[in-house]
Write a protein that holds these residues in place. Structure first.
Motif, PDB file in Angstrom:
ATOM      1  N   ARG A 267       0.829  -1.197   0.000  1.00  0.00           N
ATOM      2  CA  ARG A 267       0.000   0.000   0.000  1.00  0.00           C
ATOM      3  C   ARG A 267       0.870   1.256   0.000  1.00  0.00           C
ATOM      4  N   VAL A 268       2.025   1.179   0.638  1.00  0.00           N
ATOM      5  CA  VAL A 268       2.952   2.323   0.629  1.00  0.00           C
ATOM      6  C   VAL A 268       3.415   2.600  -0.795  1.00  0.00           C
ATOM      7  N   GLY A 269       3.788   1.534  -1.522  1.00  0.00           N
ATOM      8  CA  GLY A 269       4.185   1.714  -2.912  1.00  0.00           C
ATOM      9  C   GLY A 269       3.074   2.310  -3.751  1.00  0.00           C
ATOM     10  N   MET A 270       1.841   1.852  -3.512  1.00  0.00           N
ATOM     11  CA  MET A 270       0.698   2.386  -4.244  1.00  0.00           C
ATOM     12  C   MET A 270       0.505   3.875  -3.958  1.00  0.00           C
ATOM     13  N   MET A 271       0.634   4.272  -2.695  1.00  0.00           N
ATOM     14  CA  MET A 271       0.434   5.671  -2.331  1.00  0.00           C
ATOM     15  C   MET A 271       1.532   6.556  -2.912  1.00  0.00           C
ATOM     16  N   VAL A 272       2.762   6.053  -2.966  1.00  0.00           N
ATOM     17  CA  VAL A 272       3.846   6.821  -3.589  1.00  0.00           C
ATOM     18  C   VAL A 272       3.550   7.040  -5.069  1.00  0.00           C
ATOM     19  N   TRP A 273       3.111   5.983  -5.755  1.00  0.00           N
ATOM     20  CA  TRP A 273       2.781   6.081  -7.180  1.00  0.00           C
ATOM     21  C   TRP A 273       1.636   7.063  -7.406  1.00  0.00           C
ATOM     22  N   LEU A 274       0.627   7.022  -6.542  1.00  0.00           N
ATOM     23  CA  LEU A 274      -0.498   7.957  -6.653  1.00  0.00           C
ATOM     24  C   LEU A 274      -0.024   9.391  -6.439  1.00  0.00           C
ATOM     25  N   LEU A 275       0.818   9.605  -5.441  1.00  0.00           N
ATOM     26  CA  LEU A 275       1.280  10.959  -5.126  1.00  0.00           C
ATOM     27  C   LEU A 275       2.065  11.559  -6.280  1.00  0.00           C
ATOM     28  N   VAL A 276       3.037  10.833  -6.815  1.00  0.00           N
ATOM     29  CA  VAL A 276       3.864  11.390  -7.889  1.00  0.00           C
ATOM     30  C   VAL A 276       3.030  11.586  -9.152  1.00  0.00           C
ATOM     31  N   SER A 277       2.042  10.718  -9.360  1.00  0.00           N
ATOM     32  CA  SER A 277       1.176  10.872 -10.533  1.00  0.00           C
ATOM     33  C   SER A 277       0.345  12.144 -10.425  1.00  0.00           C
ATOM     34  N   LEU A 278      -0.208  12.393  -9.244  1.00  0.00           N
ATOM     35  CA  LEU A 278      -1.001  13.595  -9.046  1.00  0.00           C
ATOM     36  C   LEU A 278      -0.152  14.861  -9.162  1.00  0.00           C
ATOM     37  N   LEU A 279       1.080  14.794  -8.704  1.00  0.00           N
ATOM     38  CA  LEU A 279       1.969  15.954  -8.823  1.00  0.00           C
ATOM     39  C   LEU A 279       2.255  16.260 -10.290  1.00  0.00           C
ATOM     40  N   SER A 280       2.529  15.230 -11.082  1.00  0.00           N
ATOM     41  CA  SER A 280       2.788  15.438 -12.503  1.00  0.00           C
ATOM     42  C   SER A 280       1.536  15.939 -13.211  1.00  0.00           C
ATOM     43  N   TYR A 281       0.377  15.380 -12.855  1.00  0.00           N
ATOM     44  CA  TYR A 281      -0.891  15.813 -13.451  1.00  0.00           C
ATOM     45  C   TYR A 281      -1.176  17.274 -13.098  1.00  0.00           C
ATOM     46  N   ALA A 282      -0.941  17.647 -11.826  1.00  0.00           N
ATOM     47  CA  ALA A 282      -1.174  19.027 -11.400  1.00  0.00           C
ATOM     48  C   ALA A 282      -0.231  19.992 -12.108  1.00  0.00           C
ATOM     49  N   ALA A 283       1.022  19.559 -12.306  1.00  0.00           N
ATOM     50  CA  ALA A 283       1.984  20.412 -13.014  1.00  0.00           C
ATOM     51  C   ALA A 283       1.533  20.665 -14.444  1.00  0.00           C
ATOM     52  N   LEU A 284       0.971  19.636 -15.084  1.00  0.00           N
ATOM     53  CA  LEU A 284       0.467  19.805 -16.448  1.00  0.00           C
ATOM     54  C   LEU A 284      -0.698  20.788 -16.472  1.00  0.00           C
ATOM     55  N   MET A 285      -1.670  20.580 -15.590  1.00  0.00           N
ATOM     56  CA  MET A 285      -2.865  21.418 -15.596  1.00  0.00           C
ATOM     57  C   MET A 285      -2.567  22.852 -15.169  1.00  0.00           C
ATOM     58  N   ALA A 286      -1.504  23.045 -14.370  1.00  0.00           N
ATOM     59  CA  ALA A 286      -1.137  24.394 -13.927  1.00  0.00           C
ATOM     60  C   ALA A 286      -0.242  25.119 -14.920  1.00  0.00           C
ATOM     61  N   GLY A 287       0.117  24.452 -16.008  1.00  0.00           N
ATOM     62  CA  GLY A 287       0.965  25.078 -17.011  1.00  0.00           C
ATOM     63  C   GLY A 287       2.439  25.003 -16.717  1.00  0.00           C
ATOM     64  N   MET A 288       2.837  24.259 -15.670  1.00  0.00           N
ATOM     65  CA  MET A 288       4.250  24.144 -15.323  1.00  0.00           C
ATOM     66  C   MET A 288       5.001  23.239 -16.295  1.00  0.00           C
TER      67      MET A 288
END
Length: 466
Positions: free
Chosen positions: A81-102
């Motif tokens: 579950r820790v591995g899953m949460m790490v994967w979710l976190l980094v995915s959301l960060l990359s997705y947020a960077a895209l949507m924010a124009g970064m």
């Protein structure tokens, strides 16, 4: 043994709980490998695969149950579950960077691709959480895995028909299901030497080979220890998965078979290990006699080296991947957004694809996501007190190591069957971890979860779904 002790255990009485988990979970596991990945429900578009929609429903049920106090989100803790949460976190960060124009300018098509990628990720998380939450006993695992292997057997039957008749039964199925359409992402046939390799229910022959080699160790465990079917029927999935590996005429399938055998065989019971040493050569002999030229073709593709265009196409990707990575090294260009016009620029390597689209942060998250369940399952297998649980944990570890190795051969997370099968095994990694922990703690009964005293008193181990 103390390495496994993440939390105290408890006994939970769960009257009326369905064996094998809720029906929607078992159907999702069946359809993840037993329904065409490229046949989608038209109103939902590219994210309308049946298994993906059901997995998203599972996530919704899990979240609703957590909100209404059916269980504590801190229950059922395990390393995967820790591995899953790490994967979710980094995915959301990359997705947020895209949507924010970064990540620079992005097109409507790229943002839509990122949305589809995120939906597939959330579907996988729904599967992982539901499996660990619902499959609490060995019989639960046997029943749920039996459904998944039944789906794999259906895919194997389709692959056998494709290979022998060069017709695609999926085309017939599409005409029988109103509202469903082929979204054009599948490659059911592809030439390889003098053969035509096939994809079964998956999107590509490589995916079928990898998925089959991931499931084969689990099918052997099920054949040895399942008790709810006649003996010969228990081995049908293993035979069908072996047929799939051959029908793909794939180096990736051969790599997967080698990795899965190397990881799983040491955990087989002694007699089964001896049979495994006999079965391998016998299978090659039968293959040599039944399909002339298949063995030489497989050997030739495995030893082609730099003379094979498919290998050079992969190695030629490295300079382009490095150039794109240097441009946006932290969070990449956005998950799922790499859509090249030139087919030669497709990254046939998930690690390169992830580095480009999600940066070094995403690449590290992917490795953690795949490696932690593999290692935790091996640790569970090492400490498992009986042969059945030891082989189950070893089979899950073998599948995750196949996922690790094969992701270097194709952009694995872009293929739906693979992308849904991995979280299933991540969830099973959590289940075997908790089952081994139960036995090591020598608590009476086997239907248990983890959690502290306050959690036990408040929630009483109530299921999140009945």
């Amino acid at each position: 043994m103390t390495a496994l002790s993440t939390a105290p255990a408890k006994t939970v009485q769960r009257p009326g709980r369905p064996v094998g988990g809720p029906l929607v979970l078992r159907w999702t596991m069946f359809l993840a490998v037993g329904f065409p990945a490229y046949l989608v429900w038209e109103p939902a578009g590219a994210s309308g695969g049946v298994a993906q929609l059901l997995a998203l429903a599972l996530l919704g049920l899990w979240l609703a149950s957590a909100v209404f106090g059916r269980f504590s989100v801190w229950e059922f803790r395990h390393p995967a579950r820790v591995g899953m949460m790490v994967w979710l976190l980094v995915s959301l960060l990359s997705y947020a960077a895209l949507m924010a124009g970064m990540s620079g300018t992005s097109t409507v098509a790229e943002r839509a691709a990122a949305d589809r990628w995120l939906l597939l990720l959330m579907a996988g998380i729904g599967l992982t959480l539901s499996i660990t939450q619902c499959l609490l006993t060995r019989e639960d695992v046997r029943r749920a895995v039996g459904w998944m292997l039944a789906g794999a057997s259906v895919s194997g039957l389709v692959a056998a028909l494709q290979f022998t008749t060069l017709t695609n039964p999926v085309d017939w199925l599409a005409t029988l299901l109103p509202g469903f359409q082929d979204n054009g992402s599948g490659t059911p046939f592809q030439p390889r030497g003098s053969f035509t390799r096939v994809a079964g229910m998956t999107m590509h022959p490589i995916e079928l080979g990898v998925v089959s080699s991931m499931l084969l160790p689990l099918s052997i465990w099920w054949g040895l220890f399942s008790t709810w079917s006649k003996a010969w029927r228990r081995w049908v999935p293993a035979v069908m998965l072996a047929i799939c590996c051959v029908a793909t005429v794939s180096r990736s399938a051969m790599l997967g078979l080698f990795v899965s055998a190397a990881v799983m065989i040491p955990y087989l019971p002694r007699t089964a290990r001896r049979w495994a040493l006999v079965a391998g050569p016998a299978f090659l002999i039968v293959l040599f006699v039944a399909i002339p030229g298949m063995v030489s073709t497989l050997f030739g593709t495995a030893t082609a080296g730099s003379s094979d265009p498919s290998i050079t196409a992969r190695t030629d990707d490295y300079p382009l991947a490095w150039t794109l990575l240097v441009q946006l090294p932290v969070f990449g260009h956005g998950p799922g957004t790499w859509m090249p016009v030139n087919a030669m620029d497709i990254f046939d390597n998930e690690y390169l694809f992830t580095a480009v689209t999600m940066g070094v942060v995403g690449l590290a998250g992917l490795v953690i996501y795949l490696l932690v369940p593999a290692l935790s399952s091996m640790l569970a297998a090492r400490h498992a007190p009986d042969p059945e649980l030891r082989l189950l944990a070893g089979s899950v570890a073998a599948a995750m190591f196949v996922a690790l190795a094969s992701s270097a051969a194709f952009d694995s997370m872009s293929f739906k069957s693979f992308a849904l099968l991995v979280p299933i095994f991540v969830g099973l990694a959590g289940t075997v971890w908790l089952l081994v922990l139960q036995q090591l703690n020598q608590t009476p009964g086997i239907e248990r979860s983890t959690g502290n005293h306050a959690t036990r008193k408040k929630y009483g181990g109530r299921p999140w779904i009945r």
